[in-house]
Design a protein around this motif. Sequence first.
Motif, PDB file in Angstrom:
ATOM      1  N   SER A 193       4.351  -4.306  11.639  1.00  0.00           N
ATOM      2  CA  SER A 193       4.311  -4.705  10.231  1.00  0.00           C
ATOM      3  C   SER A 193       4.850  -6.132  10.145  1.00  0.00           C
ATOM      4  CB  SER A 193       5.158  -3.752   9.378  1.00  0.00           C
ATOM      5  OG  SER A 193       5.127  -4.134   8.024  1.00  0.00           O
ATOM      6  N   GLU A 231      -0.550  -7.743  -0.516  1.00  0.00           N
ATOM      7  CA  GLU A 231      -1.375  -6.792   0.214  1.00  0.00           C
ATOM      8  C   GLU A 231      -0.521  -5.888   1.101  1.00  0.00           C
ATOM      9  OE1 GLU A 231      -3.739  -9.968  -1.316  1.00  0.00           O
ATOM     10  OE2 GLU A 231      -1.978 -10.039   0.023  1.00  0.00           O
ATOM     11  N   GLU A 289       1.275  -3.427  -1.111  1.00  0.00           N
ATOM     12  CA  GLU A 289       0.330  -2.438  -1.632  1.00  0.00           C
ATOM     13  C   GLU A 289      -0.041  -1.420  -0.560  1.00  0.00           C
ATOM     14  OE1 GLU A 289      -3.499  -2.687  -4.561  1.00  0.00           O
ATOM     15  OE2 GLU A 289      -3.531  -3.976  -2.773  1.00  0.00           O
ATOM     16  N   HIS A 290      -0.143  -1.871   0.685  1.00  0.00           N
ATOM     17  CA  HIS A 290      -0.528  -0.984   1.784  1.00  0.00           C
ATOM     18  C   HIS A 290       0.617  -0.059   2.196  1.00  0.00           C
ATOM     19  CE1 HIS A 290      -2.431   0.412   5.471  1.00  0.00           C
ATOM     20  NE2 HIS A 290      -1.327   0.076   6.130  1.00  0.00           N
ATOM     21  N   HIS A 291       1.803  -0.621   2.367  1.00  0.00           N
ATOM     22  CA  HIS A 291       2.923   0.150   2.904  1.00  0.00           C
ATOM     23  C   HIS A 291       3.728   0.882   1.830  1.00  0.00           C
ATOM     24  CE1 HIS A 291       2.599  -1.250   7.063  1.00  0.00           C
ATOM     25  NE2 HIS A 291       2.359  -2.458   6.587  1.00  0.00           N
TER      26      HIS A 291
END
Length: 221
Positions: free
Chosen positions: A182, A200, A203-205
């Motif tokens: 990450s 982003e 929002e993903h994690h």
Amino acid sequence: MAERIMRFHTADKVFHAVNAITWFALLFTGALVYFCQLSDEMANSLMVWHIGIGVVYTFNLLGFIVFAPHRYAAMMNSLLTWDMDTIKWFRNFGGYPRRFFGIPFGPEEVPPQGRYNAGQKMSYLIFMFMMYALAVTGWLLFYFAPAIPKDAFWYMYMFHVWGSIIVSLMVVGAHIPLALLSWEHFKGIWGLGEGTISYEAAEHHSPKWLEKDVIRTNFEK
């Protein structure tokens, strides 16, 4: 310019950096004394360093709580907040077995997580417990050894030595590799300047954290 989200405040970054450096310095000096056949002079010298580093380690831990209580409270609140999405994360371990090893373990969909996913919550709670436990046992062994019964001293010493080794293996084997995967978070916690990550990546994690604490309130808790 792509939108950036504040993830790590200055207090978070300082605590994390000092804790990481002193932890491995303590591991290195302690392991040399415990596992290596050193001269008395060398062993005593290393223990002086071990104790001196332990002072910095302890003050860093206490300083985070005393001087940045809001950051400490926010971290602990995030770690201790478990809901059904947190529990469901363990059905496929966040999709990591499928993503990195091609193992079709559990459902494909990963439940949305908050600031920390379930695996992070579990491991970080262990880390926090061991930070306190090793600090307490270390100072008890150093200052109160004559007052501690022999059997209690031995068990405390073994816990101090092997507890630190086991947690260090967790850090090296899981925490560091996953942090490097990450990259946005790694740059945020270790980089100079503001501890931001991309929208982003957030929002993903951490979609639930993004929705609850960033978008709705516009305040990163």
